[in-house]
Design a protein around this motif. Sequence first.
Motif, short mmCIF file in Angstrom:
data_model
loop_
_atom_site.label_atom_id
_atom_site.label_comp_id
_atom_site.label_asym_id
_atom_site.label_seq_id
_atom_site.Cartn_x
_atom_site.Cartn_y
_atom_site.Cartn_z
N ASP A 1 32.59 50.49 22.99
CA ASP A 1 31.70 51.34 22.18
C ASP A 1 30.87 52.27 23.06
OD1 ASP A 1 31.39 51.83 19.50
OD2 ASP A 1 29.72 50.43 19.21
N GLY A 2 30.55 51.80 24.27
CA GLY A 2 29.72 52.62 25.14
C GLY A 2 30.46 53.41 26.19
N ALA A 3 31.55 52.84 26.74
CA ALA A 3 32.22 53.48 27.88
C ALA A 3 33.71 53.74 27.64
CB ALA A 3 32.04 52.62 29.13
N GLY A 4 34.25 53.34 26.51
CA GLY A 4 35.65 53.61 26.21
C GLY A 4 36.56 52.42 26.47
N TRP A 5 37.80 52.54 26.00
CA TRP A 5 38.76 51.45 26.07
C TRP A 5 39.25 51.18 27.49
CZ3 TRP A 5 38.78 48.35 22.16
CH2 TRP A 5 38.49 48.83 20.87
N VAL A 6 39.34 52.23 28.31
CA VAL A 6 39.79 52.03 29.70
C VAL A 6 38.84 51.09 30.42
CG1 VAL A 6 40.22 53.13 31.92
CG2 VAL A 6 40.97 54.25 29.82
N ALA A 7 37.55 51.37 30.31
CA ALA A 7 36.54 50.54 30.97
C ALA A 7 36.57 49.12 30.43
CB ALA A 7 35.15 51.15 30.77
N ALA A 8 36.78 48.98 29.12
CA ALA A 8 36.80 47.64 28.51
C ALA A 8 37.91 46.78 29.10
CB ALA A 8 36.98 47.76 27.00
N TYR A 9 39.11 47.35 29.24
CA TYR A 9 40.23 46.57 29.78
C TYR A 9 40.07 46.32 31.27
CZ TYR A 9 43.08 46.18 25.60
OH TYR A 9 43.54 45.81 24.37
N LEU A 10 39.48 47.26 32.00
CA LEU A 10 39.27 47.04 33.44
C LEU A 10 38.27 45.91 33.68
CD1 LEU A 10 39.16 50.70 34.84
CD2 LEU A 10 40.97 48.99 35.17
N VAL A 11 37.20 45.89 32.90
CA VAL A 11 36.18 44.85 33.06
C VAL A 11 36.78 43.47 32.82
CG1 VAL A 11 34.10 43.86 32.03
CG2 VAL A 11 34.18 46.30 32.58
N ILE A 12 37.56 43.33 31.75
CA ILE A 12 38.16 42.02 31.43
C ILE A 12 39.23 41.66 32.46
CG2 ILE A 12 39.35 40.67 29.68
CD1 ILE A 12 36.44 41.40 29.04
N ALA A 13 39.95 42.67 32.99
CA ALA A 13 40.96 42.39 34.01
C ALA A 13 40.32 41.77 35.25
CB ALA A 13 41.70 43.68 34.39
N VAL A 14 39.19 42.33 35.68
CA VAL A 14 38.50 41.80 36.86
C VAL A 14 38.00 40.38 36.58
CG1 VAL A 14 36.48 42.07 38.34
CG2 VAL A 14 37.87 44.07 37.73
N ALA A 15 37.43 40.17 35.40
CA ALA A 15 36.92 38.84 35.05
C ALA A 15 38.05 37.82 34.98
CB ALA A 15 36.18 38.90 33.71
N ALA A 16 39.20 38.23 34.46
CA ALA A 16 40.33 37.31 34.34
C ALA A 16 40.88 36.90 35.70
CB ALA A 16 41.45 37.96 33.52
N PHE A 17 40.66 37.73 36.72
CA PHE A 17 41.21 37.45 38.04
C PHE A 17 40.29 36.56 38.88
CE2 PHE A 17 42.63 38.70 42.40
CZ PHE A 17 43.95 38.30 42.26
N LEU A 18 39.06 36.36 38.46
CA LEU A 18 38.10 35.61 39.26
C LEU A 18 38.54 34.18 39.60
CD1 LEU A 18 34.68 36.74 37.72
CD2 LEU A 18 35.70 37.44 39.90
N PRO A 19 39.23 33.44 38.69
CA PRO A 19 39.65 32.09 39.07
C PRO A 19 40.68 32.05 40.20
CG PRO A 19 39.61 32.32 36.69
CD PRO A 19 39.45 33.69 37.26
N PHE A 20 41.41 33.16 40.45
CA PHE A 20 42.47 33.14 41.46
C PHE A 20 41.94 32.79 42.85
CE2 PHE A 20 45.31 34.94 44.63
CZ PHE A 20 46.55 34.50 44.21
N PRO A 21 40.92 33.46 43.36
CA PRO A 21 40.42 33.07 44.70
C PRO A 21 39.87 31.65 44.73
CG PRO A 21 39.00 34.73 43.70
CD PRO A 21 40.23 34.67 42.86
N LEU A 22 39.35 31.15 43.60
CA LEU A 22 38.88 29.78 43.56
C LEU A 22 40.04 28.80 43.72
CD1 LEU A 22 36.25 29.99 40.68
CD2 LEU A 22 35.86 30.07 43.15
N LEU A 23 41.17 29.12 43.09
CA LEU A 23 42.36 28.26 43.23
C LEU A 23 42.88 28.30 44.67
CD1 LEU A 23 44.21 29.13 39.91
CD2 LEU A 23 43.23 26.92 40.52
N VAL A 24 42.85 29.49 45.27
CA VAL A 24 43.31 29.61 46.66
C VAL A 24 42.44 28.77 47.58
CG1 VAL A 24 43.56 31.22 48.61
CG2 VAL A 24 44.32 31.89 46.32
N ALA A 25 41.14 28.73 47.30
CA ALA A 25 40.22 28.00 48.16
C ALA A 25 40.32 26.49 47.99
CB ALA A 25 38.79 28.45 47.88
N MET A 26 40.86 26.02 46.86
CA MET A 26 40.98 24.58 46.64
C MET A 26 41.93 23.97 47.67
SD MET A 26 41.17 24.48 42.46
CE MET A 26 41.42 22.70 42.36
#
Length: 498
Positions: free
Chosen positions: A180-205
């Motif tokens: 609503d504020g920044a458009g659909w591109v920004a919305a998908y980019l924000v969620i993409a980054v958030a979805a990737f956050l568990p990956f480095p945690l798994l690597v560190a385990m």
Amino acid sequence: MTDPAAPVPADTPRPRDPRGMALYALLGFAAGLPFYMFSTVLTLRLQAHGVALAVIGFFAWVQLLPTLKFVWAPLLDRYSIPGFGRFWGKRRGWIMLAQLGIFSAMIAMALTAGDASLAITALFAVLLAFWTTTLEVAADAWRIELYPTQDEQGPIVAANLWGYRTAMVAAGSGALIVADGAGWVAAYLVIAVAAFLPFPLLVAMRPDGEGGGGRWVGLATGLVASLVILGAAALVTAAVGWAALSAAAGLGIGAGSNVTPYVLVLCMVPFLAMGAALPWIRNAAPTSRLRTSTVLGPYVDFFWRYGAGALLLMAFVSLYRMGDVLALNLSKPMIKGLGYSLTQIGRADSLVALVASMAGVGLGGWLATRWRMTWLLALGAVVAAAGNFGFVWLAHQRVDEALLYVSTAADQFGNGFAGAVFVVYLSLLVNPRYPGAQYAFLTGFAFLLPRLLAGAGGTMVGAIGYDGFFLLSGIVSLAAIPLLPLLARVAARPEDHA
């Protein structure tokens, strides 16, 4: 495949150990973030770009990917991802690959957020659904191996669904507010980054596999293998999609077609096929190719164990979540059509939905350790139906954000409660020898018929209106209850081999 009879390592997180709860909350979060991005959020994005309601309904068929996970689930039981699997273990290796797939597909959906080509939008939505489903298959198999009993499953399922639904709320509400504020591109980019956050945690385990070659060698090998696998998956998906669109065009199926009769016929095919094959399956010897096959063996085993009861089980699981699935894709376009803004819908899908959903999941998981499953399943059907009826009520009220909160809370509480009970029930039906494949089959089939019908939802609304559609979805949820007394009599056949 992991031997279910093998002793559980001493450092394995146990159900009520905070480590076990945290692990499955994290895995649920990783799987829940992408889901709304190829379902509810995508429907609102398409609506904003003027796509016809019938075509938006067709996009619900992207959600058929999770129902077809039994096709590739045996691969997750049999094979490991090079590099990842050797160092972090089979299950965690597949989870890491799936997270890379989710991230790449989400970035692609962000870069094509104008929806100039619906075929391209569909391609990346399908890839996102595929990798999200792969993540769920790997995590579910691991959960069933580690926690095989009803008492153990209850708290772990609750933790997993808390994470899953927290992520769905974060993705749904967060993406809409950002859009609503920044458009659909920004919305998908924000969620993409958030979805990737568990990956480095798994690597560190710490390692779960052999650990040979070192962490960074394993990571580098896994990344190269993942790049090849992701590319191959994209090419295969594009080829299959092109063939499907060409076939539809050849049959004259378009935005104005009434596909409901064809879908209803397709819904009958699985039951007819299973009924025809049952006599051969029940008489198959332990050494039969049907039962020893890597690809077919896990599914044949389910029908061999339950016999004619398997058909009753299939009918029940197909009906139980149908109301929620039918409502999922079209509830937000209906609410938007009533006059609510994306930000108002996003606020309702944030704290309100999260609290209601987690309360439903928590109550369902807690009662799973105390009540008989028959009573729990019946109660779950009732509260899920009430949530669907809430949309009919909302449609006849003035536009008031507080009323939207009430409707959203009822829907999310019912969905969370019924979902937690259903996951525990399906987990108990699985043979521990084939946890990944059989759970994938059960959950896939549970949503096959509902999602086939959901794809025709746009044309159904055109015929009976939103009121009729949501009344129908609630009634369908209740239709599973009469099967419960018969279901209580179904028991698995004893194993006939070592």
